[in-house]
Design a protein around this motif. Structure first.
Motif, mmCIF file in Angstrom:
data_model
loop_
_atom_site.group_PDB
_atom_site.id
_atom_site.type_symbol
_atom_site.label_atom_id
_atom_site.label_comp_id
_atom_site.label_asym_id
_atom_site.label_seq_id
_atom_site.Cartn_x
_atom_site.Cartn_y
_atom_site.Cartn_z
ATOM 1 N N HIS C 62 0.828 -1.209 0.000
ATOM 2 C CA HIS C 62 0.000 0.000 0.000
ATOM 3 C C HIS C 62 0.860 1.256 0.000
ATOM 4 O O HIS C 62 2.024 1.223 0.383
ATOM 5 N N PRO C 85 -11.467 -6.841 5.241
ATOM 6 C CA PRO C 85 -11.972 -8.143 5.678
ATOM 7 C C PRO C 85 -10.981 -8.877 6.570
ATOM 8 O O PRO C 85 -11.360 -9.781 7.310
ATOM 9 N N ALA C 88 -6.699 -5.799 9.057
ATOM 10 C CA ALA C 88 -5.258 -5.592 9.058
ATOM 11 C C ALA C 88 -4.889 -4.165 9.416
ATOM 12 O O ALA C 88 -3.726 -3.878 9.680
ATOM 13 N N PHE C 122 -4.504 -8.332 0.455
ATOM 14 C CA PHE C 122 -4.347 -7.538 -0.775
ATOM 15 C C PHE C 122 -5.594 -7.583 -1.642
ATOM 16 O O PHE C 122 -5.526 -7.795 -2.840
ATOM 17 N N CYS C 123 -6.741 -7.389 -0.959
ATOM 18 C CA CYS C 123 -7.987 -7.428 -1.704
ATOM 19 C C CYS C 123 -8.290 -6.083 -2.328
ATOM 20 O O CYS C 123 -9.003 -5.990 -3.320
ATOM 21 N N GLY C 124 -7.759 -5.010 -1.746
ATOM 22 C CA GLY C 124 -8.007 -3.692 -2.296
ATOM 23 C C GLY C 124 -9.289 -3.046 -1.793
ATOM 24 O O GLY C 124 -9.677 -1.981 -2.282
HETATM 25 S S1 SF4 Z 1 -5.941 -4.719 0.857
HETATM 26 FE FE1 SF4 Z 1 -7.733 -5.645 1.824
HETATM 27 S S2 SF4 Z 1 -6.845 -6.865 3.418
HETATM 28 FE FE2 SF4 Z 1 -5.272 -5.457 2.828
HETATM 29 S S3 SF4 Z 1 -5.462 -3.764 4.190
HETATM 30 FE FE3 SF4 Z 1 -6.704 -3.272 2.405
HETATM 31 S S4 SF4 Z 1 -8.714 -3.986 2.861
HETATM 32 FE FE4 SF4 Z 1 -7.383 -4.895 4.369
#
Ligand code: SF4
Ligand code: SF4
Lengths: 166, 348, 191
Positions: C62, C85, C88, C122-124
């Protein structure tokens, strides 16, 4: 000249390994010493120019029979705890019996010390062609009879190994 | 027995020994490379050009590894066993005819260390005592898996030796000699023994796989059941010795198969183009090694294709299929050789 | 049940015919198969020298964006943490003091902002949830570490640099659909 030295050397080894077979506590070691003893005896055959006999000796005794021996002894896992205890009387009587046997043998050998080597000894008899010719010409019947003996043993082994028919 | 003769034999023996070790070393590399290629991978390719220095790296790694001897093991035998394995593996090379003879300054030098008149039996004897290294190692480790591996190795080798021996007897009947050198010399031109003894050759190859403990007969060291089999407890260079022995065995078996059945150093038609004796001898060595390398490749090819046998399948194959087949082969060979006599009996 | 593919074979246990019991034909055909693989082109990618091409929308480590003046965009609303979800993301909000306008765009900012990269999938979703376009996933990879707690990335790692050359390019993540969506000022998200 060198063969004489080799003969004494091999004989020394053979006797030493033979003693070790009896003296070593561990049965596996005994078997391994016996294998070494067989090798020295094969060496003797080579000295007598009987290479075929030497190799067959190695194949049959060291390569097959002793492997099976080792196999069984390894599976039995003999050690000090499982060794049957023998009474002192048994040991003493065994020593006396073996000693007298030794005495008889030494005595008989002493009388036979003037034995002559057979005149017809052919130094090349151990080579494979001569051996084959002798075996299949002069001694055909005993050879076949012994093969029948082995066949009978084989059939017996198969019978024993077969599962009993229900 | 002049001094020159002794020196020449010594040099030859040393060369054979070195080449054997070198080939065993590169077999480990070839094995990984072949496995990789057969599985759509590349295999080791980082150490040196195409990974050619990989065996050196492996050897350094094995030497540097910590040496572990289990405290409950039988130390002497534990140490002797891998050496015994390697020794018996190396002993077979002396009776293989690596080529005809080279003529240097009017003296002819045979490229066979020694042509025993019982060469085949010698080979057989060495193979039959080869099992001791494995058995002793397995027992001395004092580990159940090792012991089971050793048991499997010995029973497997004894079982397959029988079929192997009988198939060789048929070969001896057709060639009429026990000397490996003469067998190789007889197969000049197209007189390859595989054309005479196809079934015997097949049985011999299968048995050679079993004798070298290679897949699909690698039950003594099958990872899924026995951890590492007889070398479970071994580490460092002792482990390396066992692996090395396996590869040397593979090399020697390929050499024996090539010599017995595939013409040895002979190549058909070569006599028409090349007439110089020395050149012919050198070409013979090249041909023999080409055959051997194909044999080694074949060993690896089979290993990475065929799954391992189950133990009962192994024993069934050995005792119920190969031995009857080899006896059949023996009887057929005998009948063919005596065909004139048999026919004459019927005509009368 | 409907079979998923037409490749399924019904296995029956039957006596093998003589042809099958000889094994050799089967072994031979198997060996031909492996041999055909011997000459196939190898799909291996020699990693350090060659790299696999990244997909345009690859979601990696990120970044917390700054606006054009170099002020942090994040307002510590916590929507990303709620959307996540994998739970984190954690943050501690703080009020912007006088004189800190250059540093933080909004009146509230995240004093502590941490993402646990071991939890993140890494769902975004955080990127989708953010109303301030402060957080984006980039095509950078998360490095391996030897300690667990080193994977908890704080603001020191996540926030991009002020200087122009230290800014992280996230234009790859802006697919045409996203750009189209952003033109519609009537959506709350885009105000
Ligand atoms: S990518 Fe998904 S799992 Fe990772 S920090 Fe963002 S929302 Fe949470
Ligand atoms: S990154 Fe976006 S969603 Fe998350 S706290 Fe900051 S402004 Fe809110």
């Amino acid at each position: 000249m060198i063969t004489t030295y080799l003969f004494y050397f091999l004989s020394f080894l053979a006797i030493m390994f033979g003693l070790m077979v009896v003296l070593s506590k561990n049965p596996i070691h005994s078997v391994l010493y016996l294998v070494l003893c067989f090798f020295t005896i094969a060496g003797h055959y080579v000295l007598l120019n009987a290479q075929f006999l030497a190799v067959v000796h190695v194949i049959v005794y060291s390569g097959a029979i002793m492997v099976l021996f080792l196999f069984v002894i390894m599976l039995l896992n003999l050690n000090k705890e499982t060794e049957p205890h023998k009474s002192i009387w048994l040991k003493a009587s065994a020593a006396v019996a073996a000693g007298s046997l030794l005495l008889v043998m030494v005595a008989s050998l002493k009388g036979a010390s003037t034995i002559q080597s057979v005149n017809t000894f052919n130094p090349n008899i151990g080579l494979i062609e001569n051996l084959g010719t002798t075996l299949f010409k002069d001694f055909l019947l005993p050879f076949e009879v012994s093969s029948i003996l082995l066949l009978a043993a084989m059939v017996g082994a198969v019978m024993l190994g077969k599962k009993s028919i229900k | 027995m002049t001094l020159g003769y002794v020196i020449y034999k010594l040099i030859l023996a040393v060369i054979v020994f070195t080449v054997t070790l070198l080939i065993a070393m590169y077999s480990t590399y070839a094995e990984r490379k072949v496995a990789g290629f057969l599985q759509d991978r590349l295999g080791p390719n980082r150490a040196g050009w195409f990974g050619i220095l990989q065996p050196v790296a492996d050897a350094v790694k094995l030497f540097m590894k910590e040496e572990m001897i289990p405290s409950v093991s039988n130390k002497t035998l534990f140490i002797i066993a891998p050496g015994l394995s390697l020794l018996t593996a190396c002993m077979t090379g002396v009776v293989i005819p690596w080529g005809t003879s080279l003529t240097i300054f009017g003296t002819s030098y045979s490229l066979q260390v020694t042509d025993l008149n019982i060469g085949i039996l010698y080979l057989f004897g060495v193979v039959s005592i080869g099992v001791y290294g494995i058995m002793i190692g397995g027992w001395a480790s004092n580990n159940k898996y090792s012991l089971l591996g050793a048991m499997r190795a010995s029973s497997q080798m004894i079982s397959y030796e029988v079929a192997m021996g009988i198939s060789i007897i048929a070969l001896i009947m057709t060639t009429g000699t026990l000397s490996v050198g003469q067998i190789a010399a007889q197969q000049h031109g197209w007189h390859w023994n595989i054309l005479v003894q196809p079934l015997g050759c097949l049985i011999f190859i299968i048995c050679a796989f079993a004798e070298t403990n290679r897949a699909p007969f690698d039950l003594p060291e099958c990872e899924q059941e026995l951890v590492g089999g007889y070398h479970t407890e071994y580490s460092s260079m002792k482990m390396g010795f066992y692996l090395f022995a396996e590869y040397i065995n593979m090399f020697v078996s390929s050499a024996v198969i090539s010599t017995f059945y595939f013409g040895g150093y002979n190549m058909p038609f070569i006599g028409r183009f090349v007439h110089d004796g020395n050149l012919l001898a050198i070409l013979g060595v090249v041909f023999l090694f080409a055959k051997i390398f194909f044999g080694i490749f074949f060993f690896m090819w089979v290993r990475w294709t065929i799954p391992r046998f189950r133990y009962d399948q192994l024993m069934n194959l050995g005792w119920k299929t190969l031995i009857p087949l080899s006896i059949l082969n023996l009887v057929l060979t005998g009948a063919w050789m005596m065909r004139h006599e048999i026919i004459s009996v019927f005509i009368k | 049940m409907q079979p998923l593919t037409n490749r399924s074979k019904i296995v029956v246990k039957k006596e093998m015919s003589l042809y099958e019991r000889i094994y050799l034909p089967a072994i031979f055909s198997g060996m031909m198969i492996t041999m055909s693989h011997f000459f196939k082109k190898k799909p291996t990618i020699q990693y350090p020298e060659q790299t696999r091409p990244f997909s345009a929308v690859y979601r990696g480590q990120h970044v917390l964006k700054r606006d054009d003046n170099g002020a942090e965009r994040c307002t510590a609303c916590g929507l990303c943490a709620v959307a996540c979800p994998a739970e984190a993301i954690t943050m501690v909000a703080a009020e912007r003091k006088r004189g800190e306008e250059k540093l933080y765009r909004e009146e509230k900012y995240a004093a502590v902002y941490e993402i646990n990269m071991l939890r993140c999938i890494f769902c975004g979703d955080c990127e989708d949830a953010c109303p301030k376009e402060a957080i984006f996933l980039t095509d950078r990879k998360v490095d391996s570490e030897v300690k667990r707690n080193l994977f908890t990335y704080g603001k020191d790692i996540l926030v991009e640099g002020v200087e122009k050359d230290k800014r992280v390019d996230v234009s790859k993540r802006q697919t045409p659909e996203v750009l189209e969506f952003k033109k519609h000022k009537e959506f709350e998200h885009n105000r």
